[in-house]
Design an enzyme around this catalytic site. Sequence first.
Site, PDB file in Angstrom:
ATOM      1  N   SER A  90      -1.001  -1.339   9.505  1.00 56.42           N
ATOM      2  CA  SER A  90      -1.314  -0.349   8.483  1.00 56.42           C
ATOM      3  C   SER A  90      -0.328   0.810   8.459  1.00 56.42           C
ATOM      4  CB  SER A  90      -2.718   0.202   8.735  1.00 56.42           C
ATOM      5  OG  SER A  90      -2.769   0.781  10.013  1.00 56.42           O
ATOM      6  N   THR A 192      -4.796   4.945   7.741  1.00 56.62           N
ATOM      7  CA  THR A 192      -3.723   5.899   8.006  1.00 56.62           C
ATOM      8  C   THR A 192      -3.864   6.455   9.420  1.00 56.62           C
ATOM      9  OG1 THR A 192      -3.669   6.578   5.710  1.00 56.62           O
ATOM     10  CG2 THR A 192      -2.817   8.160   7.313  1.00 56.62           C
ATOM     11  N   THR A 210       1.441   6.031   6.885  1.00 55.18           N
ATOM     12  CA  THR A 210       0.687   4.845   6.458  1.00 55.18           C
ATOM     13  C   THR A 210       1.564   3.900   5.640  1.00 55.18           C
ATOM     14  OG1 THR A 210      -1.359   4.154   5.349  1.00 55.18           O
ATOM     15  CG2 THR A 210      -0.104   5.856   4.258  1.00 55.18           C
ATOM     16  N   ARG A 220       2.370   2.018  -6.229  1.00 59.58           N
ATOM     17  CA  ARG A 220       1.178   2.821  -5.922  1.00 59.58           C
ATOM     18  C   ARG A 220       1.464   3.790  -4.764  1.00 59.58           C
ATOM     19  NH1 ARG A 220      -2.291   3.910  -1.297  1.00 59.58           N
ATOM     20  NH2 ARG A 220      -4.332   4.423  -2.095  1.00 59.58           N
ATOM     21  N   VAL A 221       1.004   5.013  -4.934  1.00 59.59           N
ATOM     22  CA  VAL A 221       1.117   6.024  -3.883  1.00 59.59           C
ATOM     23  C   VAL A 221      -0.289   6.529  -3.589  1.00 59.59           C
ATOM     24  CG1 VAL A 221       1.979   8.346  -3.367  1.00 59.59           C
ATOM     25  CG2 VAL A 221       3.455   6.702  -4.547  1.00 59.59           C
ATOM     26  N   THR A 243      -8.223   9.561   6.153  1.00 63.94           N
ATOM     27  CA  THR A 243      -7.906   8.138   6.106  1.00 63.94           C
ATOM     28  C   THR A 243      -8.890   7.490   5.138  1.00 63.94           C
ATOM     29  OG1 THR A 243      -7.632   6.114   7.411  1.00 63.94           O
ATOM     30  CG2 THR A 243      -9.374   7.600   8.105  1.00 63.94           C
ATOM     31  N   GLY A 244      -8.525   6.339   4.631  1.00 60.61           N
ATOM     32  CA  GLY A 244      -9.423   5.667   3.702  1.00 60.61           C
ATOM     33  C   GLY A 244      -8.826   5.568   2.308  1.00 60.61           C
ATOM     34  N   GLY A 246      -7.250   6.364  -0.639  1.00 65.69           N
ATOM     35  CA  GLY A 246      -6.519   7.576  -0.987  1.00 65.69           C
ATOM     36  C   GLY A 246      -6.859   8.134  -2.351  1.00 65.69           C
TER      37      GLY A 246
HETATM   38  N1  ASP Z   1      -5.214   6.732   2.820  1.00 69.58           N
HETATM   39  C1  ASP Z   1      -4.265   5.664   2.740  1.00 69.58           C
HETATM   40  C2  ASP Z   1      -3.918   5.367   1.328  1.00 69.58           C
HETATM   41  O1  ASP Z   1      -4.793   5.405   0.478  1.00 69.58           O
HETATM   42  C3  ASP Z   1      -4.662   4.416   3.389  1.00 69.58           C
HETATM   43  C4  ASP Z   1      -5.649   4.486   4.503  1.00 69.58           C
HETATM   44  O2  ASP Z   1      -5.856   5.449   5.151  1.00 69.58           O
HETATM   45  O3  ASP Z   1      -6.284   3.513   4.794  1.00 69.58           O
HETATM   46  O4  ASP Z   1      -2.798   5.053   1.069  1.00 69.58           O
END
Ligand code: ASP
Length: 331
Positions: A90, A192, A210, A220-221, A243-244, A246
Amino acid sequence: MKRRNFIKNASLTGVGIAVGSTLASCTKSSSGEKKTIIPTTKASLPLVIATWDVKNATTKAWKVINNGGNSIDAVEQGCMIEEANEKGQSVGKGGLPDRDGNVTLDACIMNKHGNCGSVVYLQNITHAVSVARKVMEDTPHVMLAGKGAEQFAVSIGLKRENLLTDASKKAWENWKVKSEYKPIINIENHDTIGILAIDKNGDISGACTTSGLAYKMAGRVGDSPIIGSGLFVDNEIGAAVATGLGEEVVKTVGSFLIVELMRQGKTPQEACEEAIRRIVSKPKSNYKNFQVGYIAVNKQGETGYYAIHKGFSMTKYQDGQNVNIPSNNYI
Ligand code: ASP
């Protein structure tokens, strides 16, 4: 625990690991059930906290600080451990690619002066966090994207590498067979690494890195390179990192929100919970189908962490102890 498998191990959530902490607090889940927040309230400095079970990263960051180093070196070097870890799919090398098979990285960093740097859609360079730091320190800009970010990375001496490992290529090829893009909670699509540190001078820094959502659309950002969303540091108040999914963090400017809530007197735990509530309480929130988690620290060294779903955890190095602590959750 492998981060991507964490949901399977979610039964660990709620186990009372209380190392380095003294007080428990209570919260109510959406179902009204009372839950004990695993205690995080002991204010003790210096410290390092990170999203997920990344003890090697927090060990590195702690060593920097323990040897008298500053928090910005600590967070950068901590993130670099995970970026170089090919097994972590990741972040950095070995990160899962977008739907076209390209590994693209997002990262940012923020220091005690409120300065920051970030890179967006960076390819072929493992240490995105180091590029972000150099953007902050050596350029008049905050963000560099794509080819420009890569050129800048090479100009500061970083080597181009193929970031798509055999394991990640295989995972992508398997995904292509199904060819169906449906991010589900955080089982497969993201994670992340975010690190916050307070050094012996009491100065706070933060960084996150990440490869973003696996199999995302090309271009994609996410939130991680966006200051205030994926990360925010205010050396007078505290810091937060996300995290998660985005997109959901960006829509609520989550990390900035948490720091502002702490400025208004909330504890890091209360602030993280409120930031999660802002996401789930939207009238049409689809929160049952995605994950977001936050960690936060205030100037005194109190910490907090919270997520929508089970399975999120924080690693904390404080008082010489390195512990991974499962988070309670909203649902
Ligand atoms: N937050 C990150 C994103 O959306 C990915 C993640 O944390 O899982 O790119």
